[in-house]
Each structure stands twice: as structure tokens, then as C-alpha cells.
Design a protein around this motif. Structure first.
Motif, PDB file in Angstrom:
ATOM      1  N   ASP A  27       0.890  -1.164   0.000  1.00  0.00           N
ATOM      2  CA  ASP A  27       0.000   0.000   0.000  1.00  0.00           C
ATOM      3  C   ASP A  27       0.926   1.211   0.000  1.00  0.00           C
ATOM      4  O   ASP A  27       1.611   1.464   0.989  1.00  0.00           O
ATOM      5  N   ASN A  72      -4.505  11.940  -2.043  1.00  0.00           N
ATOM      6  CA  ASN A  72      -5.926  12.237  -1.904  1.00  0.00           C
ATOM      7  C   ASN A  72      -6.448  12.998  -3.120  1.00  0.00           C
ATOM      8  O   ASN A  72      -5.800  13.926  -3.602  1.00  0.00           O
ATOM      9  N   TYR A 121     -12.351   6.689   7.784  1.00  0.00           N
ATOM     10  CA  TYR A 121     -11.031   6.156   7.420  1.00  0.00           C
ATOM     11  C   TYR A 121     -10.782   4.781   8.037  1.00  0.00           C
ATOM     12  O   TYR A 121     -10.284   3.866   7.381  1.00  0.00           O
ATOM     13  N   ASP A 155     -10.182   1.089   6.261  1.00  0.00           N
ATOM     14  CA  ASP A 155      -8.976   0.291   6.453  1.00  0.00           C
ATOM     15  C   ASP A 155      -9.282  -1.109   6.988  1.00  0.00           C
ATOM     16  O   ASP A 155      -8.553  -2.062   6.692  1.00  0.00           O
TER      17      ASP A 155
END
Ligand code: ARG
Length: 574
Positions: free
Chosen positions: A119, A124, A313, A317
Motif C-alpha cells: 500500500d 488524496n 477512514y 482500512d
């Protein structure tokens, strides 16, 4: 097997078992490169304690059983029980010749390849990438390249911030302005973001519309999705341009942004609830993992579902780690994310373990990194105090390299000088980042990163180009030459060449690209010493000349391959 350390390790294991019995199989012989010999084994001290014998006696007993056939020239017992080892020159010659012939710089595929999710980058949408994203992109890409070279399957995952509440205000602002996102460069979008934010903070009417818009987005309203796609598309064009300029291997198909996980969030939360791991807390649904407390000393929750029913968020995740394990079948997950997110990522990992999604041998690791600092020791800013735009930084690097190249190689045609300037300028920036211990902050210093001496990209690129020039001048094909090791500098160079696979394995283990930088710097230094003491083009006999040319060519191959794995070009002329 071309790695002497592994080979010696096996021989020492066997000797250990012969000397003291099979219960000592598996003891690490601790074989390291040494200044006193080619290698030093340091296993006697630890064993002596277990065996209640003197370390020197232990070392002597092992040496008596060591089978050095074909590999070891001589050994020596030193100090309290160190074993110094010198390798046979013929062994070194044969192994270097093998590396030279293999075309893989001696690197063999891992016997048990893994599926590794990395990752990284993960900028953004509707915001410009900044220097912080530079580190993630550069470090993540180097790790991806190294792990792939070792035979692992790497799944690049660009976890784009492309979903969530900010899109409500961005889309409403877009509609207010009657603006067409296609017409906006991302630079405008940056200003655009700030304008939307300001309106959101100032106008309750606008804020209310923005909230309604988030709901339409999340419920899949087609018109809203259309505006959202425009914002994502414009950003993606900007990111791709940067990746190309930077030499980062991320492609569109590696994008697995936050929006991808949106449809999974409800299911993830109900699964956690059914396992009793998600509990109601002040109206929100929370996962508590033992060991994490907030500033008020109260247990810290991961918010799986917010009070208003939305997801944030942390929820994304949680869904992402489950997807990576269960759908992508990852056995290792690396998060190349700045140090400030350490606690968040540790909680995600522990929650996944608690849910039974993450279990050994699979593991998740945070590849944390520090900040880029200006020369004043504070987080890098422009003189006006704004955050530095990545594209401007890269362009300045190329510009500075252009004047250096013009000075050093004025005879080259302008297009070639431009290509070299790009390789040197971008390479210098990337290498400065990769060569510092990633967990630490580092100071962004143009003159240091562009220097042609020291542990820098230009130094390595120049060393490579110089060898290429020697090979061109030799006008000889040396592929089939045999290598003879006689001078000490040839020996040091040969040992360094054989250490390349170990340097890569070390990066894979420690996830620290600076170890590869350190290795390449040592190799280039070993080559300099060799070149200074051992005439190549003017060697005494044709055999020695051919041997030295092949040593040189192999060095160039390893430097170029090493730089490539760091994502840095190695021009043949500079
Ligand atoms: N978009 C985030 C940021 O800019 C980074 C995402 C990191 N990856 C993750 N799985 N949380 O801070």
C-alpha cells in the motif's frame, strides 16, 4: 549457490553437528564480512556458555570438523574465539564468472515466494500530492521492485483518498461555480478545495447542502457520481504525470482507492458485530483492541460506523485489510505510510488479528517514514511558507542537474544531455530519500544530493558511466573471459559483487532500501580502489586485461541493476 555466506553457513552447520551433536543444528554461525579476513564466524562465544567450555576450545573443535573443500583457503582462530576465514581465489573467480554469465546479477528467485500487498503513494483526490506523498511513492516503489526481483508476487495497491465527506462540499462547490472539472487543472482544484472548505465553514446553508450531497454520493445517485468521477479523473491525470516523471511503476490498475471498499463496509461491520467485536459506544459502532488508550486514559476505539451512520477512514482500512487477506490472498501486507499513522495502523492490524482475518504466516507491517525537513530543520516549506509542490521540486532538480551536465559533458548533443539531466536530477532526489534511514527525518539539501562524491545517485551513476566508457574503449567482447583474482583489490571487488543477493534479501527483511544504497556505495568504492591499483586497459597480459574487463562489466551490471531496483536510471554516458 553464489552467496559465500550461505555456503559457509551450511558448512559450519555441518561442522557444528559433527563436533557437538545434532542438538546444535540450527545455531546461527553468524558469518559476517570482516576487515581482518574475508569473513568472520562468531558462534563460539554463545555456544561456549551452553556447552560450559572455553570459547577457543569450541572454535577449535568446530574448525577441526569444518569441510572447506573447494571453498575455504585457510582459517584462523582469533581473539577469544573468533574464526577468520579466507576463501579460495578459484572459488571467487568461478562464482563471479557465474554472476557475470547469469544475466540476473546473481539474484535467484526465493524458494517460497509470497503474495505481498504494498500500500503506497495513496494520495488524496482533489488535492495535490505533496512532499509527504513523495516519500511513500519512492520508498514503496523501491520495495515493490526489490521484492519482485526476489521472485515474490507484488500487488501494488494505491489506496487513493477518493471517498468520504469532503466530496459533498467539493461537488456542491463545483455546481455553485457552474464550473466544469475537466477545465480545471489540479492546481486549480487545490485552490478549489480551499474555497469549498471556506464556504463549508462559513455558510450553514452550504454545509447542509454538502451533507445532503454526501448522502446522494453514498447512495449511488448517478448524477452525483458523474461529478465525483470528474474530480477523480482530473486528479488521476495529475498523479500519473508525476509517476511518469518520477519513474514510479504505479499504473491505473493499481488504484484501489477508498471508494472500492464502500460497498463492503456494511458487511464488515455486521461481521465484526456478529463476532462480538464491534460494540455500540455513544451512538457509534466501535472496535476496541486491548492496549490502546486515548489521552484521557480511556480505551481508544476504532470507529467502524459513525453516529450519523457514515463510515470513515478506520472502517475503510478494516475492509481493506480483510479484502487484501481474503480476496487478494496476501501473505504479507506492507503499509508505506508516514510515522504519524503508526497507532492507527497498529490498531487496524490488531483488530484484524482479533477478528481472525490476519493469522500467521500472514503478517501486516507498517513501513513508517519520517518527515522531509528544510535546511532550517523544520518541515519543508516554500519561502512563502506554503507546502512545497512536488512537481516544482522535481523540475528544479532536473534544472539544477542540467547545468551540472552542461559543465561536465559539453560535448554531448543537447537531447542526450537533457535525458541525463532528468536521470541525474530525479535520481538525486529519490536517492537522497532512499539512502537515509526511512524512520528518521531527513534534511532536503540540493548541494549534498547532487554532489558527485559521497553516497549519492550522481556518484553511482557516474561510476557506472565511467565503467561503460572503459568497456567502450576496450573494444573487446569479454563475455567468455575467465576471471583471475590475484590482487587484494580484485578480491575485495569480487566479494562485494557476490554480496548483491544478500543486500537485496536484507532489504526484503528489514524493508529498508537504504541498505541497498549502502551496498551500492561500497561496491562503487571497491571498484574505485580496484581501478586505481589494477590497470585494466593497460594490464600486463591479454588474459589479465580480459579478466579485469569482465570484473568491470559485472560491476557495471550490478550497479545498474541495483539503481534500477531503487527506481533510478543509469545512463551509459555522463
Ligand atoms: N490517503 C492517506 C493520506 O494521504 C494515506 C493512506 C494510507 N493507506 C491506508 N491504507 N490507510 O494520509
Amino acid at each position: 549457490m553464489s552467496d559465500p555466506v550461505l555456503l559457509l553457513g551450511d558448512r559450519f552447520q555441518a561442522a557444528l553437528v559433527l563436533a557437538f551433536g545434532p542438538e546444535h543444528a540450527g545455531v546461527d554461525p553468524a558469518i559476517r564480512p570482516s576487515n581482518h579476513a574475508d569473513f568472520q564466524a562468531n558462534l563460539a562465544l554463545g555456544l561456549a556458555k551452553t556447552l560450559k567450555k572455553s570459547p577457543r576450545d569450541v572454535a577449535a573443535a568446530i574448525l577441526a570438523k569444518l569441510d572447506g573443500t573447494g571453498v575455504v583457503e585457510r582459517t584462523e582462530l582469533a581473539g577469544p574465539g573468533f574464526i577468520n576465514i579466507w576463501l579460495r581465489a578459484e572459488f571467487l573467480s568461478a562464482e563471479v564468472a557465474r554472476v557475470a554469465a547469469a544475466g540476473t546479477a546473481g539474484v535467484e528467485a526465493h524458494p517460497t515466494p509470497e503474495r505481498i500487498v504494498i500500500d503506497y503513494s495513496s494520495p488524496n483526490v482533489a488535492k495535490e500530492m505533496h512532499v509527504g506523498h513523495l516519500r511513500s511513492s519512492v520508498i514503496g516503489d523501491a520495495l515493490a521492485r526489490v521484492l519482485e526481483a526476489l521472485g515474490h508476487t507484488v500487488l501494488r495497491q494505491n489506496h487513493l483518498g477518493d471517498w468520504g465527506t469532503p466530496f459533498g462540499m467539493l461537488i456542491e462547490h463545483l455546481l455553485d461555480e457552474g464550473a466544469d472539472a475537466d477545465a480545471h487543472s489540479i492546481r486549480d482544484l487545490n485552490a478549489f478545495y480551499q474555497a469549498a472548505r471556506a464556504k463549508f465553514d462559513a455558510s450553514p446553508e452550504f454545509a447542509a447542502r454538502a451533507r445532503v450531497r454526501v448522502v446522494s454520493l453514498q447512495s449511488g445517485d448517478e448524477a452525483t457520481l458523474g461529478f465525483w468521477r470528474k474530480l477523480v479523473e482530473a486528479s488521476r491525470t495529475h498523479f500519473n504525470a508525476l509517476y511518469r516523471l518520477l519513474g514510479v511503476t504505479l499504473k491505473d490498475e493499481d488504484i484501489a482507492g477508498e471508494s472500492l471498499f464502500n460497498p463492503m463496509l456494511g458487511e464488515v461491520v455486521s461481521e465484526l458485530e456478529s463476532m462480538g467485536q464491534c460494540v455500540e459506544n455513544e451512538g457509534a459502532k466501535c472496535v476496541f483492541v486491548p492496549g490502546y488508550v486515548g489521552r484521557d486514559d480511556k480505551p481508544l476505539p476504532l470507529i467502524a460506523r459513525k453516529q450519523d451512520g457514515g463510515y470513515g477512514y478506520a472502517a475503510t482500512d478494516l475492509a481493506a485489510i480483510r479484502y487484501r487477506l481474503q480476496t487478494l490472498n496476501a501473505t504479507r501486507i506492507l503499509y508505506v505510510v508516514g510515522a504519524p499513522q503508526t497507532q492507527h495502523l497498529a490498531m487496524i492490524r490488531d483488530a484484524a488479528i482479533q477478528a481472525g482475518w490476519l493469522a500467521l504466516p500472514a503478517r501486516a507491517e507498517h513501513v513508517a517514514f519520517g518527515s522531509v525537513l528544510g535546511e532550517d530543520g523544520k518541515v519543508l516549506r516554500t519561502r512563502a511558507g506554503a507546502t512545497v509542490r512536488l512537481i516544482e521540486l522535481l523540475e528544479e532538480g532536473v534544472e539544477r542537474a542540467r547545468s551540472i551536465v552542461a559543465e561536465k559533458a559539453p560535448e554531448l548533443p543537447i537531447e542526450q544531455r537533457d535525458a541525463i539531466a532528468r536521470a541525474v536530477g530525479i535520481g538525486a532526489i529519490k536517492y537522497a530519500d532512499l539512502s537515509s534511514d526511512r524512520v528518521k527525518d531527513y534534511v532536503f539539501d540540493w548541494s549534498r544530493m547532487l554532489a558527485f562524491d559521497g553516497n549519492t545517485a550522481p556518484y553511482l551513476q557516474y561510476a557506472h558511466a565511467r565503467i561503460c566508457s572503459i568497456l567502450r574503449k576496450s573494444n573487446e567482447s569479454v563475455e567468455l573471459a575467465s576471471i583471475a583474482i590475484s590482487e587484494p583489490q580484485e578480491r575485495v571487488l569480487a566479494l562485494s559483487l557476490l554480496a548483491f543477493p544478500r543486500a537485496l534479501a536484507d532489504v526484503a527483511e528489514s524493508l529498508s532500501p537504504h541498505r541497498l544504497c549502502g551496498y551500492l556505495y561500497d561496491l562503487a568504492t571497491a571498484f574505485s580502489a580496484f581501478y586505481e591499483h589494477c590497470p585494466v586497459l593497460k594490464a600486463a597480459t591479454p588474459e589479465v586485461r580480459r579478466s579485469r574487463l569482465l570484473l568491470s562489466a559485472t560491476t557495471a551490471t550490478v550497479i545498474a541493476r541495483g539503481l534500477e531496483l531503487l527506481g533510478i536510471e543509469a545512463p551509459e554516458k555522463m
